[in-house]
Design an enzyme around this catalytic site. Sequence first.
Site, PDB file in Angstrom:
ATOM      1  N   ASN A 151       1.263  -1.052   0.026  1.00 25.44           N
ATOM      2  CA  ASN A 151       0.014  -0.066  -0.006  1.00 25.44           C
ATOM      3  C   ASN A 151       0.587   1.025  -0.149  1.00 25.44           C
ATOM      4  O   ASN A 151       0.728   2.604  -0.492  1.00 25.44           O
ATOM      5  CB  ASN A 151      -0.977  -0.008   1.305  1.00 25.44           C
ATOM      6  N   GLU A 249       3.737  -3.951  12.394  1.00 24.29           N
ATOM      7  CA  GLU A 249       2.880  -3.191  12.215  1.00 24.29           C
ATOM      8  C   GLU A 249       1.918  -3.319  11.205  1.00 24.29           C
ATOM      9  O   GLU A 249       1.851  -3.512   9.838  1.00 24.29           O
ATOM     10  CB  GLU A 249       3.517  -2.043  11.542  1.00 24.29           C
ATOM     11  N   LEU A 250       0.446  -3.740  11.771  1.00 22.25           N
ATOM     12  CA  LEU A 250      -0.254  -4.272  11.464  1.00 22.25           C
ATOM     13  C   LEU A 250      -1.889  -3.593  11.154  1.00 22.25           C
ATOM     14  O   LEU A 250      -1.557  -2.155  11.382  1.00 22.25           O
ATOM     15  CB  LEU A 250      -1.247  -4.957  12.429  1.00 22.25           C
ATOM     16  N   CYS A 283      -3.629   1.912   6.878  1.00 26.87           N
ATOM     17  CA  CYS A 283      -3.781   1.344   7.667  1.00 26.87           C
ATOM     18  C   CYS A 283      -4.012   2.245   8.714  1.00 26.87           C
ATOM     19  O   CYS A 283      -4.940   2.123   9.990  1.00 26.87           O
ATOM     20  CB  CYS A 283      -2.264   0.546   8.642  1.00 26.87           C
TER      21      CYS A 283
END
Length: 475
Positions: A151, A249-250, A283
């Site tokens: 992304n 980093e989700l 995110c």
Amino acid sequence: MTSMFQLLIDGESREGSDRIAVDVVNPATGEAFGSVAFASKSDIDETIKVALGGLRSWQAVPPWERGRILKDAAQRLRADFVRIANVITREQGKPLREACIEIERSADFLEWGAEQARRISGRIVPARAPGQRIEVQPHPIGVVAAFTPWNFSMALAAKKFAGALGAGCAIICKPSQETPGSVIEMAKALLEAGVHPAAIAVVFGDANDVSTQLINAPQVAKITFTGSIPIGKRLAAAAGAAMKPVTMELGGHAPVIVCGDVDPEATAELLVHAKFMNAGQICLCPSRFFVEAGIAQRFTARFVELANALRVGDGTDQQTQMGPLANERRVDAIARLVDDARARGATILAGGKRLDRRGNFYSPTVLIDVPDEAAILREEPFGPVAPILPFNDEKSMLERANGLEFGLSSYVFTHDGARQRRLVDALQYGVVGVNGGLTHQPEAPLGGWKESGIDTEGGIEILDPYQITKHVNLQ
Ligand code: NAD
């Protein structure tokens, strides 16, 4: 013109030894414009061996010099941003304007890592006994395996390169094979600036095979990943079994709380921009809009008007405000979430459909009357859909806002100081935007609470995930 994206190992671009390559597709047209080489098991073995040598050489470069090199790489990205922005847009879909911002942010991260490298220092702790001395020394942790998504394919990798290389580590990056060009561009800028060629590798391949091999390799000391929660959990479990530290980093599912005292139209304008940037594939993206009932109608009317007015198209067209989704999976995922909401009684006020043209286009979508059981209020949407949820009671709204396993970003809009404080304090999220949108700037750390991650990236701590402490006790 077709492009061949190759593996980058020891400063050399090359095919995989099994000669396997897969298509790279332009999401705005659905057409393949090139292919990306897949590494074989033996290619990865060799990459690891090279990286270990790279670690020895690069950690020996004084931090001041490492900083100079990282800054030089940042300048190279900035100097060539028009060409590189086209690389990003062609493979990822975002409008060129957004690709330029991504390059600028990537350069910012490299510079920040450079500056923090120059500030590496240990400390001496007063000891208990005369003649005793305690030193606390930071060391580069070793070879880093980094897995980065599609992304913000350059910027999210830049955070990891900045921290790892600044700390003196070697880094093996496996970007998404759907967006290979952006990380290759950054790695080349770093090599041209003078990073030791063995200290950087960019490899592509079967995600499961490559990650399993890298995580289990004894020479790899650290795992860092940006992507979805399910994959993050899988990689963290594998790293745990090998007793290796992780940075994760989700995903998120950001609540936006719009209180009744704000200008509903101006807030809607700001939030349409934040929601549909990168077609919602961010995110930090606002994704559940809790709007106080007294202004909900005006807020929604303006939001819908602006969503309908967005010019959706190929990111290379200067008029485009929202590009395609990055891949077909995302279009299918968004269609499934919207269809599910519709079947459960939601009303679609804007969009709600794939666009009837080639490429991965889904229209900017606004939903109301969405019941809490709808999948879109439980799963991270990661696409151009905004459910608007009017509320009357702050307490129950907050329970819903905090009620998911996500804890990445959240937003509060109010000018009432006491209420602002109360809401910011109550939100169980790693980052809270107040009266504005959010982006990640390198000067502050960012990371998720709850299942949205482990550790942070950025800030004065940017090197921490890539350092290990040695306590020296001198008698
Ligand atoms: P996915 O879960 O299949 O993959 C997510 C990312 O992980 C991709 O970049 C993929 O290349 C990588 N990946 C997949 N399997 C892997 C493995 N075994 N080892 C290493 N890397 C692996 O989902 P997707 O369809 O590619 O992306 C959609 C989801 O990903 C979204 O729902 C969103 O939650 C998440 N996502 C989050 C971010 C973020 O910045 N936090 C970025 C991109 C995607």
